[in-house]
Each structure stands twice: as structure tokens, then as C-alpha cells.
Write a protein that holds these residues in place. Structure first.
Motif, PDB file in Angstrom:
ATOM      1  N   ASN A  70       2.308   3.125  -6.248  1.00  0.00           N
ATOM      2  CA  ASN A  70       0.966   2.827  -6.734  1.00  0.00           C
ATOM      3  C   ASN A  70       0.923   2.556  -8.230  1.00  0.00           C
ATOM      4  O   ASN A  70       0.160   1.705  -8.696  1.00  0.00           O
ATOM      5  N   GLY A  77      -0.619  -0.290 -10.805  1.00  0.00           N
ATOM      6  CA  GLY A  77      -1.137  -1.130  -9.728  1.00  0.00           C
ATOM      7  C   GLY A  77      -0.710  -2.572  -9.798  1.00  0.00           C
ATOM      8  O   GLY A  77      -0.858  -3.310  -8.822  1.00  0.00           O
ATOM      9  N   GLU A  80       1.952  -3.840  -7.168  1.00  0.00           N
ATOM     10  CA  GLU A  80       1.368  -4.003  -5.833  1.00  0.00           C
ATOM     11  C   GLU A  80       0.463  -5.232  -5.780  1.00  0.00           C
ATOM     12  O   GLU A  80       0.452  -5.959  -4.780  1.00  0.00           O
ATOM     13  N   GLU A  81      -0.292  -5.476  -6.841  1.00  0.00           N
ATOM     14  CA  GLU A  81      -1.162  -6.655  -6.850  1.00  0.00           C
ATOM     15  C   GLU A  81      -0.344  -7.937  -6.838  1.00  0.00           C
ATOM     16  O   GLU A  81      -0.678  -8.889  -6.119  1.00  0.00           O
ATOM     17  N   ASN A  82       0.718  -7.974  -7.608  1.00  0.00           N
ATOM     18  CA  ASN A  82       1.568  -9.159  -7.603  1.00  0.00           C
ATOM     19  C   ASN A  82       2.243  -9.342  -6.248  1.00  0.00           C
ATOM     20  O   ASN A  82       2.374 -10.472  -5.754  1.00  0.00           O
ATOM     21  N   GLY A  84       0.955  -8.377  -3.450  1.00  0.00           N
ATOM     22  CA  GLY A  84      -0.107  -8.853  -2.567  1.00  0.00           C
ATOM     23  C   GLY A  84      -0.282 -10.359  -2.641  1.00  0.00           C
ATOM     24  O   GLY A  84      -0.513 -11.019  -1.618  1.00  0.00           O
ATOM     25  N   LYS A  85      -0.189 -10.921  -3.839  1.00  0.00           N
ATOM     26  CA  LYS A  85      -0.264 -12.375  -3.987  1.00  0.00           C
ATOM     27  C   LYS A  85       0.902 -13.041  -3.265  1.00  0.00           C
ATOM     28  O   LYS A  85       0.725 -14.065  -2.592  1.00  0.00           O
ATOM     29  N   GLN A 128      -6.056   2.333  -1.570  1.00  0.00           N
ATOM     30  CA  GLN A 128      -6.070   1.395  -2.694  1.00  0.00           C
ATOM     31  C   GLN A 128      -4.828   0.499  -2.668  1.00  0.00           C
ATOM     32  O   GLN A 128      -4.911  -0.701  -2.936  1.00  0.00           O
ATOM     33  N   SER A 129      -3.681   1.092  -2.356  1.00  0.00           N
ATOM     34  CA  SER A 129      -2.441   0.315  -2.311  1.00  0.00           C
ATOM     35  C   SER A 129      -2.508  -0.777  -1.255  1.00  0.00           C
ATOM     36  O   SER A 129      -2.070  -1.912  -1.483  1.00  0.00           O
ATOM     37  N   LYS A 131      -5.094  -2.326  -0.180  1.00  0.00           N
ATOM     38  CA  LYS A 131      -5.962  -3.408  -0.673  1.00  0.00           C
ATOM     39  C   LYS A 131      -5.215  -4.274  -1.681  1.00  0.00           C
ATOM     40  O   LYS A 131      -5.309  -5.506  -1.646  1.00  0.00           O
ATOM     41  N   ARG A 132      -4.500  -3.626  -2.592  1.00  0.00           N
ATOM     42  CA  ARG A 132      -3.773  -4.404  -3.607  1.00  0.00           C
ATOM     43  C   ARG A 132      -2.686  -5.257  -2.980  1.00  0.00           C
ATOM     44  O   ARG A 132      -2.455  -6.395  -3.404  1.00  0.00           O
ATOM     45  N   ARG A 134      -2.663  -6.314   0.087  1.00  0.00           N
ATOM     46  CA  ARG A 134      -3.254  -7.176   1.116  1.00  0.00           C
ATOM     47  C   ARG A 134      -2.562  -6.962   2.473  1.00  0.00           C
ATOM     48  O   ARG A 134      -2.195  -7.903   3.184  1.00  0.00           O
TER      49      ARG A 134
END
Length: 319
Positions: A70, A77, A80-82, A84-85, A128-129, A131-132, A134
């Protein structure tokens, strides 16, 4: 108009399957000997296209296991967001081929519920993870560190419920002491949620899990073991044998400081490097192979900033 080229995975990515994968404890899971760690180089401080290149190269060569947490970034975060992309842009068609892990246990947000091992923190963090990243679920969710204050049963029951809710297929623990590891194995098994894997730091200059008896316990009880920092964040390479390079991790990382390279350690590293050369190898290759040769080890996590590093790592463990 700048349209990204569609990613199509290498059709020969499993051509070395028999040599690359090891069974994880007494489970149906096989992990690659080399797994891709997102601890470094996948935050907002590195170009996203370079991150895609690293992830593509890994998967194209059979590296199916991506390890996140996380708070990997920076900022927290971001990794994880990258990722997700990347899931939406590249890896969605290959989701069932990937084994994706994330963790919670270190500081993530302000206040009393954003750290350690409470049920509230672990469950909120995983939501949250997901969601980030996806994702609907992760393949593996870890308690990232042992919490000496939260009742152990609370942390473990949260892991049980996370699996029962379908948010993770498997669970693991990272950096737990042996006594707590034994309790975790018993508690989870009694609730039909086997402990899949233990993550710890194991390398030629840090053998604590081996000395504490964790490796033997995992091997004797069907628990996999994955090593992070198998190259000691680059110390177990030739990079620092003649000084500290200006572009090295030691010059900019909060986790590897110049004072870690003591004269005594430098002498030890040079001696190990000379022995590796005498054997026709390199210090890094010898270090990776040593970890994988230890009883109970399933995989090693590597952090890379260049595809050439993964190429060398794979060559070392496959030859």
C-alpha cells in the motif's frame, strides 16, 4: 494524436517454464524464481513509460509474480496506482496469468487506524489498494509486519475474513518473529485458510530468517518463503566495490545510506566478489543463486531500474 501501442505479450514467455518456476510450499501455486518487486522505481518520481517497459519485459520473460504494498511510492499508493494504469492499458487480458500481491502494516495515513495490524486498518487498506490497482481481488495479501500491541488473533481473523470475502485468494506474513509465525500457521489452518508464504530479508550478508529458524519452519510446514533484498539493495553487486556511483541508489534512497558501506563490509564484499570471479561468475549472480539454494526458498524479489538488470538476473538463475 499520440496513441499508445497495444501491448501484446511475448508468445514464448513460458518457454522456460520447467526451469523458472518453483512450487510454493505445499500449495498449488508456482512462483517464478525471480519476482518483480515494486518497492523502488514505480512511484511518481520515475517516468511511467519506463515502468511499463520494466513490467512488460518481466512478464514477457515469464515473471508472473508482481509484489506491491500500500505504501510503495513515493508518494504512498503511487506504485499501486501506476500498476492499476498498467492493468487497464496492458495486463487486463492476462489477469489470470498474473499473481499479484499487496500488503498492509506500515504507515499509510494519519491517525490511529492507518498503521500496524488492526482489523480496521488491514481491511480498509486492502479496499483502497484494490481501487488503486483496479482489481476485484489480489492473489496474495500480506500482513506486512508483526504488530506487538494488537492481539494476534485480531490480525489473523482479518486475514481469514479477507479470504472468505473473496478479496484475496491467499494470505502471507512478512517479517514476523518465529513464535508469531507458528501461531499464524495454526490459527489460519484451523479456519481452512492456509498460510501460503512468508516474506523476509535473506541474503549473503543478512541471514536472520535462517538463523532464527524461520526457513526450516517454513520448509517443514509447507509454507513458501520469498526473499526481499536478495542483493541487499545493490550492495551484493559490483556497483560499490570501488566507491559510490553518482547515479546509485545509495546517493538518493532513504533506505540505503552511504554509512552502510563500512570498511569492514567493503572488505567482505570484495572478498566475495573475488571468489565469484574465480568461479567464473559475478557477485550478484552468486548472491541470487545462494538465496535460491537455501532450503525452503521459493522466489527472490528484485527491484530493477533497467531491463538489462532483469536479463542478468534471469540468466543467473536459469543457467
Amino acid at each position: 494524436m499520440n496513441l499508445k501501442k497495444q501491448y501484446i505479450a511475448n508468445v514464448e514467455r513460458y518457454s522456460k517454464e520447467e526451469a523458472l518456476y518453483l512450487r510454493c510450499g505445499w500449495s498449488g501455486v508456482k512462483l517464478p524464481k525471480i519476482s518483480l518487486g515494486f518497492w523502488h522505481n514505480f512511484g511518481y518520481d520515475n517516468p511511467y513509460e519506463r515502468q511499463r517497459e520494466l513490467a512488460h519485459y518481466a512478464f514477457d520473460h515469464g515473471i508472473t509474480h508482481f509484489d506491491l504494498a500500500n505504501n510503495y511510492g513515493p508518494p504512498y499508493g503511487a506504485a499501486e496506482e501506476n500498476f492499476g494504469k498498467m492493468m487497464d492499458e496492458d495486463f487486463r487480458p492476462y489477469r489470470d496469468e498474473l499473481f499479484i500481491a499487496t500488503k498492509a502494516g506500515y504507515d499509510m495515513w494519519e491517525g490511529p487506524y492507518g498503521n500496524w495490524g488492526s482489523r480496521k486498518y488491514l481491511m480498509s487498506s486492502l479496499d483502497q489498494s484494490l481501487k488503486r490497482m483496479r482489481l476485484d481481488y489480489v492473489d496474495l495479501f500480506y500482513s506486512h509486519r508483526y504488530d506487538p500491541e494488537t492481539p494476534l488473533e485480531e490480525t489473523l481473523q482479518a486475514l481469514v475474513d479477507i479470504v472468505k470475502q473473496g478479496k484475496a485468494l491467499y494470505v502471507g506474513v512478512s517479517r514476523w518473529p518465529l513464535k508469531a509465525l507458528k501461531r499464524a500457521k495454526e490459527y489460519l489452518a484451523a479456519r481452512d485458510v492456509p498460510l501460503l508464504i512468508y516474506q523476509g530479508r535473506l541474503n549473503l550478508i543478512d541471514r536472520e530468517p535462517q538463523e532464527e529458524g524461520i526457513l526450516d519452519y517454513c520448509a517443514d510446514n509447507g509454507i513458501g518463503f520469498i526473499s526481499f533484498s536478495p542483493l541487499a539493495q545493490g550492495l551484493l553487486t559490483d556497483k560499490y566495490l570501488n566507491g559510490i556511483p553518482a547515479d546509485s541508489r545509495m546517493t538518493h534512497s532513504a533506505y540505503l545510506k552511504p554509512d552502510a558501506l563500512t570498511p569492514e563490509l567493503l572488505a567482505q564484499l570484495r572478498e566475495m566478489s573475488d571468489k565469484a570471479k574465480a568461479e567464473g561468475s559475478t557477485l550478484a549472480d552468486k548472491a541470487l543463486r545462494w538465496v535460491l539454494e537455501q532450503r525452503g526458498v521459493t522466489s527472490v524479489l528484485v527491484g530493477i531500474s533497467k531491463t538489462e538488470q532483469m536479463e542478468r538476473n534471469l540468466r543467473a538463475v536459469l543457467n
